[in-house]
Design an enzyme around this catalytic site. Structure first.
Site, PDB file in Angstrom:
ATOM      1  N   HIS A   1      43.554  40.129  46.015  1.00 10.10           N
ATOM      2  CA  HIS A   1      42.097  40.549  47.399  1.00 10.10           C
ATOM      3  C   HIS A   1      42.738  39.334  48.570  1.00 10.10           C
ATOM      4  CE1 HIS A   1      38.979  40.779  49.426  1.00 10.10           C
ATOM      5  NE2 HIS A   1      38.075  38.680  49.841  1.00 10.10           N
TER       6      HIS A   1
ATOM      7  N   CYS B   1      35.985  43.110  44.305  1.00 11.49           N
ATOM      8  CA  CYS B   1      37.265  43.187  44.356  1.00 11.49           C
ATOM      9  C   CYS B   1      37.788  41.853  43.480  1.00 11.49           C
ATOM     10  CB  CYS B   1      37.474  43.554  45.159  1.00 11.49           C
ATOM     11  SG  CYS B   1      36.750  42.623  46.705  1.00 11.49           S
TER      12      CYS B   1
END
Length: 445
Positions: A96, A42
């Protein structure tokens, strides 16, 4: 942006997951069947998408990657829109790290766990049932977790993503009254582990009817570099920490939880779209739905992302614009670094010079238009090149020496069960892919 989303939706030709809202959106836009992330984790994937830069061995390498650290002088996608007169907002998980590239936004990004402290962010795992209340009381090590799934009998609004939706709807209400055009990033956590969602979404499925992966084994002749012990999943308290395969009954439960989580997020996306329509913004708004990368659900005995297999690299991409055709599917190869330049072109904004990707604006009008001969992804010491027919990965040691490779013919082996890299009949194709991959790697040294 939806964390860990596989292209296992009805609009992508699958039948197990209940996803009526995403499927309805797809009927108004274009479905990209061959969209690939550039790195399957991610933090790195989001940094790559939002800068339009490919990851390298030194840039955007892991889940903790930050634009501020790896590409501090690069103008991000939302920052570029802000510089061109847009009001830019982020709700939920877009970057993130909530405090990464803060110059991108007109206002400080916010999430349901605001004020965004690291301690507070650990609550995104979001256990809401009484039996798991200990996860909020005990002092757990950073990154530790409770069970890998939960089905609490609570309304959507109790869980993290339901709270994100509430914030997003409030933001849309305010944005609709502004004369400025807006760029709104909405980031949902599920179906990221743990698979926690309201009971009603679990009840959409009969667990006895859920099928397991057809290929719960590593590919024939696959290199040892391709296997990993899916540490992310093994971090949960009800999953064994050893190297044994996940038991069948647990695998079914995990699939059930993943499906329920996707249906939960589908409902949240439906609420956002309903609000856009109510505010008369839907027709004139470009909507992009994407996963940040794919996910493995037991295929090749693997779980989670973190691999160079197709399940980790391929992810949904649906784009609805005022210009696009409706309800069409394209097989054109798309790389996630292509999203930045595409959104620029769609909104008549000049593209920054640093962008690695290409605009697929024309593909939204004519699905047969190809912009890429190849797309490129990487994970760890693996470098992957994907053409329409083949996926080829080279694995290197720490000194940069080529140690092994794998080649799959997606026309006859889309599930990647037989590594054909060392077959003599593929030598010419292998050389072609290897040269193209090496050109790509050299251009980003």
């Amino acid at each position: 942006m939806v964390d860990d989303l596989r292209p296992e939706l009805n609009c992508f030709g699958k039948t197990q997951i209940v996803s009526p809202n995403i499927d309805a959106l797809a009927k108004d836009g274009v479905i990209f069947s061959n969209a690939y992330c550039n790195v399957p984790v991610c933090g790195a994937s989001r940094a790559s998408i939002l800068t339009g830069l490919y990851p390298t061995k030194k840039r955007f390498t892991n889940y903790g990657s930050r634009v501020d650290k790896d590409a501090p002088k690069i103008t991000t996608l939302p920052e570029h829109f802000k510089n061109n007169g847009y009001l830019t907002l982020a709700i939920g998980k877009i970057f993130h790290h909530p405090d990464d590239a803060l110059q991108s936004w007109s206002k400080t990004p916010y999430r349901p766990d605001y004020p965004n402290s690291i301690k507070q962010q650990e609550l995104w795992r979001d256990y809401q049932s009484l039996e798991n209340s200990w996860t909020k009381k005990e002092k757990l090590p950073l990154g530790a977790a409770g069970p890998a799934w939960e089905a609490a009998d609570v309304p959507d609004s109790v869980y993290y993503d339901g709270k994100t939706t509430k914030l997003a709807l409030e933001a849309l209400e305010k944005l609709s009254k502004s004369e400025q055009p807006f760029f709104l990033g909405i980031g949902f956590i599920r179906p990221h582990l743990p698979f926690n969602s309201p009971r009603k979404y679990w009840d959409l499925y009969n667990e006895d009817e859920i099928t397991l992966a057809k290929n719960p084994h590593m590919p024939f002749n696959s290199p040892k570099f391709a296997w990993f012990n899916y540490r992310e999943l093994r971090g949960y308290t009800n999953i064994a920490k050893d190297t044994l395969p996940i038991k069948a009954e647990q695998a079914k439960k995990l699939r059930h939880g993943y499906y329920a989580s996707v249906s939960f997020i589908d409902a949240q996306i439906g609420r956002v779209i309903k609000k856009l329509k109510k505010l008369n913004l839907y027709e004139n708004t470009t909507i992009v739905v994407l996963g940040d990368h794919g996910w493995s659900l037991g295929e090749h005995s693997l779980w989670c992302k973190h691999s160079c297999f197709n399940n980790a690299l391929r992810t949904p991409l649906i784009v609805k614009t005022p210009k696009s055709q409706k309800g069409i599917k394209t097989e054109s190869l798309i790389s996630f670094v292509d999203i930045y330049p595409t959104l620029c072109e769609l909104n008549n904004i000049e593209k920054p010079l640093h962008i690695d990707g290409k605009s697929f604006e024309e593909t939204l009008i004519n699905p047969n238009i190809e912009i890429n001969d190849y797309v490129f992804s990487r994970w760890g010491r693996g470098e992957t090149i994907k053409s329409h027919k083949f996926s080829y990965t080279q694995y290197f040691d720490r000194e940069g020496n080529l140690k092994s490779h794998m080649l799959y013919n997606h026309e006859i082996d889309h599930e990647e069960n037989i590594n054909i890299a060392d077959r003599t009949e593929n030598r010419e194709q292998l050389e072609e892919l290897s040269k193209a991959l090496n050109r790509h790697l050299l251009s980003r040294e």
